[in-house]
Design an enzyme around this catalytic site. Structure first.
Site, PDB file in Angstrom:
ATOM      1  N   LYS A  13      35.608  34.846  47.325  1.00 60.79           N
ATOM      2  CA  LYS A  13      34.967  35.589  46.102  1.00 60.79           C
ATOM      3  C   LYS A  13      34.648  34.559  45.193  1.00 60.79           C
ATOM      4  O   LYS A  13      33.495  34.502  44.593  1.00 60.79           O
ATOM      5  CB  LYS A  13      35.268  36.835  45.811  1.00 60.79           C
ATOM      6  CG  LYS A  13      35.775  37.988  46.809  1.00 60.79           C
ATOM      7  CD  LYS A  13      36.179  39.459  46.267  1.00 60.79           C
ATOM      8  CE  LYS A  13      37.528  39.203  45.723  1.00 60.79           C
ATOM      9  NZ  LYS A  13      38.647  38.648  46.679  1.00 60.79           N
ATOM     10  N   ARG A  88      37.334  47.594  42.391  1.00 57.56           N
ATOM     11  CA  ARG A  88      38.173  47.684  43.212  1.00 57.56           C
ATOM     12  C   ARG A  88      38.747  48.953  43.607  1.00 57.56           C
ATOM     13  O   ARG A  88      39.644  49.015  44.755  1.00 57.56           O
ATOM     14  CB  ARG A  88      39.461  46.845  42.707  1.00 57.56           C
ATOM     15  CG  ARG A  88      39.671  45.330  43.319  1.00 57.56           C
ATOM     16  CD  ARG A  88      40.280  44.686  42.404  1.00 57.56           C
ATOM     17  NE  ARG A  88      41.359  43.647  43.184  1.00 57.56           N
ATOM     18  CZ  ARG A  88      41.275  42.240  42.997  1.00 57.56           C
ATOM     19  NH1 ARG A  88      40.371  41.916  42.393  1.00 57.56           N
ATOM     20  NH2 ARG A  88      42.133  41.535  43.445  1.00 57.56           N
ATOM     21  N   ARG A 127      45.921  27.193  48.327  1.00 53.22           N
ATOM     22  CA  ARG A 127      45.232  27.364  47.085  1.00 53.22           C
ATOM     23  C   ARG A 127      45.725  26.752  45.948  1.00 53.22           C
ATOM     24  O   ARG A 127      46.950  27.121  45.734  1.00 53.22           O
ATOM     25  CB  ARG A 127      44.714  28.914  46.904  1.00 53.22           C
ATOM     26  CG  ARG A 127      43.950  28.765  45.472  1.00 53.22           C
ATOM     27  CD  ARG A 127      43.345  30.104  45.087  1.00 53.22           C
ATOM     28  NE  ARG A 127      44.043  31.322  45.431  1.00 53.22           N
ATOM     29  CZ  ARG A 127      43.736  32.346  45.140  1.00 53.22           C
ATOM     30  NH1 ARG A 127      42.354  32.634  45.093  1.00 53.22           N
ATOM     31  NH2 ARG A 127      44.539  33.451  44.963  1.00 53.22           N
ATOM     32  N   ARG A 160      49.086  29.707  41.988  1.00 57.50           N
ATOM     33  CA  ARG A 160      48.887  31.148  41.095  1.00 57.50           C
ATOM     34  C   ARG A 160      50.418  31.716  41.674  1.00 57.50           C
ATOM     35  O   ARG A 160      50.745  31.720  42.819  1.00 57.50           O
ATOM     36  CB  ARG A 160      48.046  32.034  41.541  1.00 57.50           C
ATOM     37  CG  ARG A 160      46.835  31.762  40.699  1.00 57.50           C
ATOM     38  CD  ARG A 160      45.710  32.459  41.263  1.00 57.50           C
ATOM     39  NE  ARG A 160      45.864  33.889  41.647  1.00 57.50           N
ATOM     40  CZ  ARG A 160      44.870  34.647  41.978  1.00 57.50           C
ATOM     41  NH1 ARG A 160      43.514  34.043  42.025  1.00 57.50           N
ATOM     42  NH2 ARG A 160      44.938  35.959  42.604  1.00 57.50           N
ATOM     43  N   ARG A 171      49.379  42.218  48.164  1.00 57.99           N
ATOM     44  CA  ARG A 171      48.055  42.257  47.937  1.00 57.99           C
ATOM     45  C   ARG A 171      47.026  42.915  48.878  1.00 57.99           C
ATOM     46  O   ARG A 171      46.281  43.558  48.868  1.00 57.99           O
ATOM     47  CB  ARG A 171      47.587  40.718  47.152  1.00 57.99           C
ATOM     48  CG  ARG A 171      48.090  40.447  45.738  1.00 57.99           C
ATOM     49  CD  ARG A 171      47.987  39.101  45.410  1.00 57.99           C
ATOM     50  NE  ARG A 171      46.882  38.740  45.391  1.00 57.99           N
ATOM     51  CZ  ARG A 171      46.457  37.356  45.454  1.00 57.99           C
ATOM     52  NH1 ARG A 171      47.525  36.484  45.545  1.00 57.99           N
ATOM     53  NH2 ARG A 171      45.259  36.701  45.559  1.00 57.99           N
TER      54      ARG A 171
HETATM   55  P1  AP5 Z   1      38.980  32.219  46.391  1.00 58.98           P
HETATM   56  O1  AP5 Z   1      37.644  31.870  46.221  1.00 58.98           O
HETATM   57  O2  AP5 Z   1      40.019  31.858  45.429  1.00 58.98           O
HETATM   58  O3  AP5 Z   1      39.141  33.515  47.018  1.00 58.98           O
HETATM   59  P2  AP5 Z   1      39.020  35.036  46.234  1.00 58.98           P
HETATM   60  O4  AP5 Z   1      38.254  36.011  47.202  1.00 58.98           O
HETATM   61  O5  AP5 Z   1      38.595  34.846  44.918  1.00 58.98           O
HETATM   62  O6  AP5 Z   1      40.636  35.370  46.310  1.00 58.98           O
HETATM   63  P3  AP5 Z   1      41.459  35.936  45.277  1.00 58.98           P
HETATM   64  O7  AP5 Z   1      42.946  35.836  45.576  1.00 58.98           O
HETATM   65  O8  AP5 Z   1      41.233  35.187  43.785  1.00 58.98           O
HETATM   66  O9  AP5 Z   1      41.049  37.186  45.007  1.00 58.98           O
HETATM   67  P4  AP5 Z   1      41.916  38.411  44.684  1.00 58.98           P
HETATM   68  O10 AP5 Z   1      40.959  39.532  44.727  1.00 58.98           O
HETATM   69  O11 AP5 Z   1      43.155  38.518  45.279  1.00 58.98           O
HETATM   70  O12 AP5 Z   1      42.543  37.875  43.112  1.00 58.98           O
HETATM   71  P5  AP5 Z   1      42.029  38.118  41.689  1.00 58.98           P
HETATM   72  O13 AP5 Z   1      42.152  36.834  40.869  1.00 58.98           O
HETATM   73  O14 AP5 Z   1      40.550  39.010  41.557  1.00 58.98           O
HETATM   74  O15 AP5 Z   1      39.351  31.292  47.683  1.00 58.98           O
HETATM   75  C1  AP5 Z   1      40.651  31.091  48.241  1.00 58.98           C
HETATM   76  C2  AP5 Z   1      41.176  29.839  48.882  1.00 58.98           C
HETATM   77  O16 AP5 Z   1      40.207  29.531  49.916  1.00 58.98           O
HETATM   78  C3  AP5 Z   1      41.137  28.586  48.028  1.00 58.98           C
HETATM   79  O17 AP5 Z   1      41.827  27.643  47.965  1.00 58.98           O
HETATM   80  C4  AP5 Z   1      39.398  28.161  48.481  1.00 58.98           C
HETATM   81  O18 AP5 Z   1      39.405  26.728  48.092  1.00 58.98           O
HETATM   82  C5  AP5 Z   1      39.499  28.450  49.968  1.00 58.98           C
HETATM   83  N1  AP5 Z   1      38.232  28.573  50.292  1.00 58.98           N
HETATM   84  C6  AP5 Z   1      37.270  29.392  50.043  1.00 58.98           C
HETATM   85  N2  AP5 Z   1      36.100  29.423  50.955  1.00 58.98           N
HETATM   86  C7  AP5 Z   1      36.488  28.819  51.842  1.00 58.98           C
HETATM   87  C8  AP5 Z   1      35.670  28.578  53.086  1.00 58.98           C
HETATM   88  N3  AP5 Z   1      34.748  29.091  53.406  1.00 58.98           N
HETATM   89  N4  AP5 Z   1      36.614  27.789  54.060  1.00 58.98           N
HETATM   90  C9  AP5 Z   1      37.782  27.337  53.710  1.00 58.98           C
HETATM   91  N5  AP5 Z   1      38.517  27.653  52.444  1.00 58.98           N
HETATM   92  C10 AP5 Z   1      38.018  28.196  51.436  1.00 58.98           C
HETATM   93  O19 AP5 Z   1      43.203  39.326  41.251  1.00 58.98           O
HETATM   94  C11 AP5 Z   1      44.446  38.783  40.889  1.00 58.98           C
HETATM   95  C12 AP5 Z   1      45.347  40.303  40.595  1.00 58.98           C
HETATM   96  O20 AP5 Z   1      44.488  40.623  39.186  1.00 58.98           O
HETATM   97  C13 AP5 Z   1      45.225  41.249  41.261  1.00 58.98           C
HETATM   98  O21 AP5 Z   1      46.316  41.466  42.207  1.00 58.98           O
HETATM   99  C14 AP5 Z   1      45.604  42.472  40.346  1.00 58.98           C
HETATM  100  O22 AP5 Z   1      46.681  42.499  39.883  1.00 58.98           O
HETATM  101  C15 AP5 Z   1      44.489  42.175  39.165  1.00 58.98           C
HETATM  102  N6  AP5 Z   1      43.191  42.351  39.136  1.00 58.98           N
HETATM  103  C16 AP5 Z   1      42.119  41.718  39.217  1.00 58.98           C
HETATM  104  N7  AP5 Z   1      41.102  42.384  39.160  1.00 58.98           N
HETATM  105  C17 AP5 Z   1      41.287  43.801  39.431  1.00 58.98           C
HETATM  106  C18 AP5 Z   1      40.904  44.978  39.200  1.00 58.98           C
HETATM  107  N8  AP5 Z   1      39.343  45.124  39.380  1.00 58.98           N
HETATM  108  N9  AP5 Z   1      41.512  46.076  39.291  1.00 58.98           N
HETATM  109  C19 AP5 Z   1      42.673  46.198  39.181  1.00 58.98           C
HETATM  110  N10 AP5 Z   1      43.452  44.779  38.948  1.00 58.98           N
HETATM  111  C20 AP5 Z   1      42.703  43.739  39.319  1.00 58.98           C
END
Ligand code: AP5
Length: 218
Positions: A13, A88, A127, A160, A171
């Protein structure tokens, strides 16, 4: 245009939202990045969120909704937004609809990036992200040009704390229980665009752009 990027942790994402937002000239709102930014400044919000993030749990809806709704009131969101990691929960989806509705706006499309679980685990374990601008890298799939340094801003790269195998497991569990129901929710609303998230980063981006373009010419 108001677009939601939906998908499991590691689906890509953040990687895709940043470049698609730039290409479509939309603001990029990533709730996870906002929480991590707040932690640098040690705000009260950050202290509350940290406890949940460390355990791989969702931050409570009231805190998250307030933070994102304040952000969408900023002038750069007038031209449209890509929401990355928000909503979410159904509660968050309802709050976003209401807030946009008050401004005579609505979510146009929801891009669901679908990736198999084994691939998600592989992506998260490799990552590294930039401490300054939060750009994600992958040590094998998309390494930085200089090891340990961000290509965009030169910031230091780090892993992270919630990317450890135990927290990732939690998660994913939380994702399937609390966020995956949004897939049906948006499908029923006729807004869901399912995109295969496997393959190279550029390939996935092209799929997303093609799917959004098809939707806007309907
Ligand atoms: P990346 O693009 O970083 O993936 P992502 O989908 O953004 O994954 P996240 O882990 O950041 O999502 P998340 O939803 O768990 O975390 P968030 O920060 O929102 O890609 C991942 C890896 O793959 C990278 O290394 C990239 O280079 C690689 N990659 C990408 N595309 C590729 C491809 N096509 N081929 C190969 N490799 C590839 O949330 C973190 C925490 O914050 C949550 O657990 C929660 O505690 C809190 N939080 C955030 N938002 C909310 C909410 N709305 N409500 C409640 N709590 C929340």
């Amino acid at each position: 245009m108001y677009i939601v990027f939906l998908g499991a942790p590691g689906a890509g994402k953040g990687t895709q939202a940043a470049t698609v937002a730039e290409k479509l000239n939309l603001a990029h709102i990533a709730s996870g990045d906002m929480f991590r930014e707040a932690q640098k400044q040690e705000t009260e919000l950050a202290k509350q969120a940290k406890v949940y993030m460390e355990k791989g749990m969702l931050v409570p809806d009231d805190i998250t909704i307030q933070m994102v709704l304040e952000r969408i009131a900023a002038p750069d969101c007038e031209r449209g937004v890509i929401f990355d990691g928000f909503p979410r929960t159904l509660e968050q989806a309802k709050a976003l609809d209401e807030a946009l509705g008050k401004q005579g706006k609505m979510i146009d499309s929801v891009v669901y990036i679908k990736v198999a679980e084994a691939e998600l685990l592989e992506r998260l374990s490799g990552r590294w992200i930039c401490r300054q601008c939060q750009t994600p890298y992958h040590m094998v799939n998309s390494p930085p040009q200089t090891p340990g340094k961000c290509d965009r801003c030169g910031g230091e790269l780090y892993q992270r704390p919630d990317d450890t195998p135990e927290t990732v497991k939690e998660r994913l569990k939380v994702y399937f229980a609390e966020t995956a129901p949004l897939i049906d929710h948006y499908a029923q609303a006729g807004k869901l665009l399912e995109v295969g998230g496997e393959g190279g980063v550029d390939e996935v981006r092209e799929r997303i752009l093609a799917s959004l373009e098809k939707e806007t010419v309907k």
